[in-house]
Design a protein around this motif. Sequence first.
Motif, PDB file in Angstrom:
ATOM      1  N   GLY A 299     -25.203 -24.007   4.204  1.00 17.78           N
ATOM      2  CA  GLY A 299     -26.485 -23.312   4.290  1.00 17.78           C
ATOM      3  C   GLY A 299     -26.858 -22.637   2.980  1.00 17.78           C
ATOM      4  N   ILE A 300     -25.874 -22.045   2.301  1.00 16.12           N
ATOM      5  CA  ILE A 300     -26.132 -21.438   0.987  1.00 16.12           C
ATOM      6  C   ILE A 300     -26.634 -22.490   0.011  1.00 16.12           C
ATOM      7  CG2 ILE A 300     -25.040 -20.351  -1.014  1.00 16.12           C
ATOM      8  CD1 ILE A 300     -23.223 -18.860   0.940  1.00 16.12           C
ATOM      9  N   ALA A 301     -26.023 -23.670   0.043  1.00 15.82           N
ATOM     10  CA  ALA A 301     -26.483 -24.755  -0.826  1.00 15.82           C
ATOM     11  C   ALA A 301     -27.912 -25.167  -0.483  1.00 15.82           C
ATOM     12  CB  ALA A 301     -25.543 -25.951  -0.703  1.00 15.82           C
ATOM     13  N   ALA A 319     -29.172 -21.016 -12.380  1.00 12.27           N
ATOM     14  CA  ALA A 319     -28.013 -20.960 -11.488  1.00 12.27           C
ATOM     15  C   ALA A 319     -28.190 -21.800 -10.234  1.00 12.27           C
ATOM     16  CB  ALA A 319     -27.738 -19.502 -11.091  1.00 12.27           C
ATOM     17  N   ILE A 320     -29.421 -22.225  -9.924  1.00 17.63           N
ATOM     18  CA  ILE A 320     -29.683 -22.909  -8.644  1.00 17.63           C
ATOM     19  C   ILE A 320     -28.822 -24.159  -8.448  1.00 17.63           C
ATOM     20  CG2 ILE A 320     -31.432 -24.142  -7.291  1.00 17.63           C
ATOM     21  CD1 ILE A 320     -33.500 -22.169  -8.396  1.00 17.63           C
ATOM     22  N   PRO A 321     -28.837 -25.148  -9.355  1.00 14.11           N
ATOM     23  CA  PRO A 321     -28.012 -26.344  -9.120  1.00 14.11           C
ATOM     24  C   PRO A 321     -26.518 -26.048  -9.141  1.00 14.11           C
ATOM     25  CG  PRO A 321     -28.945 -26.388 -11.330  1.00 14.11           C
ATOM     26  CD  PRO A 321     -29.616 -25.270 -10.608  1.00 14.11           C
ATOM     27  N   VAL A 322     -26.108 -25.041  -9.915  1.00 14.09           N
ATOM     28  CA  VAL A 322     -24.690 -24.668  -9.952  1.00 14.09           C
ATOM     29  C   VAL A 322     -24.273 -24.104  -8.607  1.00 14.09           C
ATOM     30  CG1 VAL A 322     -22.929 -23.358 -11.177  1.00 14.09           C
ATOM     31  CG2 VAL A 322     -24.942 -24.177 -12.419  1.00 14.09           C
ATOM     32  N   ILE A 323     -25.108 -23.225  -8.032  1.00 10.82           N
ATOM     33  CA  ILE A 323     -24.812 -22.647  -6.726  1.00 10.82           C
ATOM     34  C   ILE A 323     -24.758 -23.725  -5.656  1.00 10.82           C
ATOM     35  CG2 ILE A 323     -25.766 -21.185  -4.894  1.00 10.82           C
ATOM     36  CD1 ILE A 323     -26.761 -19.289  -7.047  1.00 10.82           C
ATOM     37  N   GLN A 324     -25.676 -24.676  -5.711  1.00 10.73           N
ATOM     38  CA  GLN A 324     -25.710 -25.732  -4.695  1.00 10.73           C
ATOM     39  C   GLN A 324     -24.395 -26.512  -4.649  1.00 10.73           C
ATOM     40  OE1 GLN A 324     -29.279 -27.666  -6.112  1.00 10.73           O
ATOM     41  NE2 GLN A 324     -30.516 -26.831  -4.439  1.00 10.73           N
ATOM     42  N   LEU A 325     -23.900 -26.918  -5.803  1.00  7.30           N
ATOM     43  CA  LEU A 325     -22.670 -27.712  -5.836  1.00  7.30           C
ATOM     44  C   LEU A 325     -21.438 -26.866  -5.533  1.00  7.30           C
ATOM     45  CD1 LEU A 325     -23.449 -29.941  -8.948  1.00  7.30           C
ATOM     46  CD2 LEU A 325     -23.374 -30.657  -6.550  1.00  7.30           C
TER      47      LEU A 325
END
Length: 491
Positions: A299-301, A319-325
């Motif tokens: 869900g966070i991703a 930071a968005i794509p880093v957080i997703q992965l």
Amino acid sequence: MENIGRRVGIGIIWMVGARLFDRSIGIVSTVILARLLMPADFGLVAMATAIGAILDLLGAFSFDLALIQNKNAERKHYDTVWTFNVMFGVFCGLCLIVLAHPAAGFYKEARLENVMYVLSLSYFLNAFTNVGLVAFRKDLNFDKEFHFIFWRRLVTFIITIGAALLFRSYWALLMGMTVGRLVSLIMSYKMNDYRPRFSLAASRELFGFSKWLLINNILFFILHRGCTFIIGRLYGTSTLGIYAISREISSLPSTELVAPINRVMFPGFSKMRDVAQISQAYLKLFGLITLTILPIGIGIAAVAAPLVETMLGAKWMAAIPVIQLLAIHGAIGATQGNNGVVWLSLGHPRMTTSVAAIFLVVLFSSLYFFMNAYGVVGVGLAYILGHVVTVPYSTMVSKRLLKFSWPSFFGTLWRPVLAVVAMYAAVHYIDAQLISQPPLLRLIIDSLAGATVYAAVVLLAWRAAGSPDGAEEFVLARVLNGWTTLRRRFT
């Protein structure tokens, strides 16, 4: 067995409650600090703490786990552990002072020198913490550990935020860390009447179990912190700050929810003597974590974009794509943490070493390619690839030790996985339709839609499977009991 199970259940409630409070304060603190400070401030402190973490490896024998696993631990064992902690802590503090100037030159960051001088103080304070606190976990008295965590975090939060408002710099983070260690030291002696003495009488016994834990801790350090050195060296403090915050947010399921459960389950498993009982408890725990924690991580991703825009602001968009992965990595890792707990409780620490070594080889052999192609985002891809290789191996090791059947294992897994895939797809589609809306509104709608889709798919799949005993039934019964209790109180 029933008494142990009841105390473990109560302990899980206490420790999850403690972690929820601790992380809730931590999230509020991170959001406020992200607004007050710059990414470079977080990156600078991350550089210093990464160097400190390397020094921590000199004493990373996890002697506290040896005390818990040893059913016949005596005063000599506790005193020996405390003596080693003092020796290693003081030594690490001195090393930070000696390495401060060379480290500043290595990173080409002059401010790092003074940061490491201040950080060394927290090591000197932590070295003398009362080892008697281990008895809280060993005796399953987790209510006392809850109070310890509560007051330490509250004081640290107040000091850190106050310093950030006053100084608007990385010194706020350092002040919070130092005060937190001081509070821990004082409380450790106020909350436990054990008074340690210098002794090395049980060193041989402790090292017999803990030598493998040292190797494990070294490998896990490289797995979790090795990328910090690479990113800091190649990209500087700003990118490292983005990575550090991304890792903190994305690791919430594993560090803040699963970690306290495993902290309770280790002494619980260690007190169980029958493999069949441990196997049954393992599958129940695996099912519960997969059902409740996996969707939080995924869900966070799924909501990473509106989450970053709402909580952190425009300067953190990278930071968005880093957080997703990393969130996907954290979610998968959360389901695997109980493997190591079971292996340690059964006296097989070498198993955790082998899995960590395999993960390490996969991670760093792929890291060069992914980072060259995708920059810091490539770190997340490398971590996910590590899980692709190690999860099947870890599962087979647990099956061999606990002798559970494949149908019983996959029976706990397929419904949450199906629901998570449906949830992610639904949130992705809905967020695309709301792209022009304010970030906070998007975050709320995405979160509610994701939770609704997940719950609906899980319940439908559970019904289609014939409503078998498992995590769904356990959670549903607790929800219905809670709802009934509330209705009785207000009617």
